[in-house]
Design an enzyme around this catalytic site. Structure first.
Site, PDB file in Angstrom:
ATOM      1  N   HIS A  19      50.274  44.273  -8.201  1.00  0.00           N
ATOM      2  CA  HIS A  19      48.993  44.934  -8.704  1.00  0.00           C
ATOM      3  C   HIS A  19      47.860  43.888  -8.863  1.00  0.00           C
ATOM      4  O   HIS A  19      48.192  42.838  -9.534  1.00  0.00           O
ATOM      5  CB  HIS A  19      49.411  45.773  -9.878  1.00  0.00           C
ATOM      6  CG  HIS A  19      50.273  45.097 -11.080  1.00  0.00           C
ATOM      7  ND1 HIS A  19      51.400  44.799 -10.972  1.00  0.00           N
ATOM      8  CD2 HIS A  19      49.683  44.845 -12.386  1.00  0.00           C
ATOM      9  CE1 HIS A  19      51.585  44.016 -12.225  1.00  0.00           C
ATOM     10  NE2 HIS A  19      50.663  44.120 -12.831  1.00  0.00           N
ATOM     11  N   PHE A  46      47.287  40.217  -9.667  1.00  0.00           N
ATOM     12  CA  PHE A  46      47.876  39.424  -8.466  1.00  0.00           C
ATOM     13  C   PHE A  46      49.249  39.107  -8.798  1.00  0.00           C
ATOM     14  O   PHE A  46      49.448  37.669  -8.549  1.00  0.00           O
ATOM     15  CB  PHE A  46      46.882  38.165  -8.306  1.00  0.00           C
ATOM     16  CG  PHE A  46      45.375  38.710  -7.970  1.00  0.00           C
ATOM     17  CD1 PHE A  46      45.106  39.062  -6.617  1.00  0.00           C
ATOM     18  CD2 PHE A  46      44.345  39.030  -8.815  1.00  0.00           C
ATOM     19  CE1 PHE A  46      43.885  39.291  -5.934  1.00  0.00           C
ATOM     20  CE2 PHE A  46      43.111  39.818  -8.364  1.00  0.00           C
ATOM     21  CZ  PHE A  46      42.904  39.619  -6.863  1.00  0.00           C
ATOM     22  N   HIS A  47      49.851  39.963  -9.190  1.00  0.00           N
ATOM     23  CA  HIS A  47      51.541  39.576  -9.406  1.00  0.00           C
ATOM     24  C   HIS A  47      52.214  40.732  -9.438  1.00  0.00           C
ATOM     25  O   HIS A  47      51.519  41.977  -9.301  1.00  0.00           O
ATOM     26  CB  HIS A  47      51.613  38.856 -10.608  1.00  0.00           C
ATOM     27  CG  HIS A  47      51.302  39.548 -11.878  1.00  0.00           C
ATOM     28  ND1 HIS A  47      50.070  39.385 -12.817  1.00  0.00           N
ATOM     29  CD2 HIS A  47      51.876  40.546 -12.649  1.00  0.00           C
ATOM     30  CE1 HIS A  47      50.124  39.910 -13.866  1.00  0.00           C
ATOM     31  NE2 HIS A  47      51.036  40.891 -13.918  1.00  0.00           N
ATOM     32  N   ALA A  48      53.582  40.432  -9.329  1.00  0.00           N
ATOM     33  CA  ALA A  48      54.634  41.559  -9.541  1.00  0.00           C
ATOM     34  C   ALA A  48      55.340  41.023 -10.518  1.00  0.00           C
ATOM     35  O   ALA A  48      55.577  39.694 -10.760  1.00  0.00           O
ATOM     36  CB  ALA A  48      55.152  41.997  -8.092  1.00  0.00           C
TER      37      ALA A  48
END
Ligand code: TYD
Length: 138
Positions: free
Chosen positions: A101, A54-56
């Site tokens: 992702h 839950f980040h890039a």
């Protein structure tokens, strides 16, 4: 280039040096992965139903391979999204910078190895999906 994946994402097949003793896979910087490896970490013992990621990353590129078990990874570069199944110790995926992702559906035995081209830096993370959308808006 895999046309069904977000820009810059691609699967890489790793050579298996197998013999009668079993299998060995080596991953060399700039040969098997397209960057210098500055960090490795692995995720294992993931509890049922857990979702991670839950980040890039703004700058960091990574390569993820399920060296045991399996998981699903969703990828989003702001315009193309894809679901990738990681279920082989000899096939990983490149996650370039600026790809949101998420990982889910970890098998009990999943060991997800991640190689990165930079040391851990919380400042490199984008954890707010709206901010990611703004930054990748065309
Ligand atoms: P986190 O970013 O929450 O993992 P995920 O993206 O899989 O959900 O990281 C979990 C913890 O581990 C958090 O306290 C930061 C720390 N961490 C490091 O110290 N070094 C690393 O290389 C990584 C990836 C995480």
């Amino acid at each position: 280039m895999d046309a069904s994946l977000p820009s810059g994402c691609r699967f890489i097949d790793l050579a298996v040096r197998g013999d009668e003793r079993g299998s060995l896979v080596a991953i060399e910087a700039l040969a098997d992965v397209p960057f210098r490896i500055e960090r490795a970490y692995f995720i294992y013992g993931t509890k049922p139903g857990v979702e991670r990621g839950f980040h890039a990353h703004r700058q960091c590129a990574q390569f993820a391979v399920a060296v045991a078990g399996s998981c699903m990874m969703s990828l989003d570069d702001g315009s193309v999204t894809a679901e990738a199944r990681l279920d082989r110790p000899d096939r990983g995926i490149v996650i370039p910078p600026m790809n949101w992702h998420e990982m889910r559906d970890f098998s009990d035995d999943c060991v997800l190895l991640v190689l990165a081209d930079a040391p851990y830096d919380e400042g490199d993370y984008i954890r707010d999906r709206d901010e990611f959308r703004r930054l990748t808006a065309r």
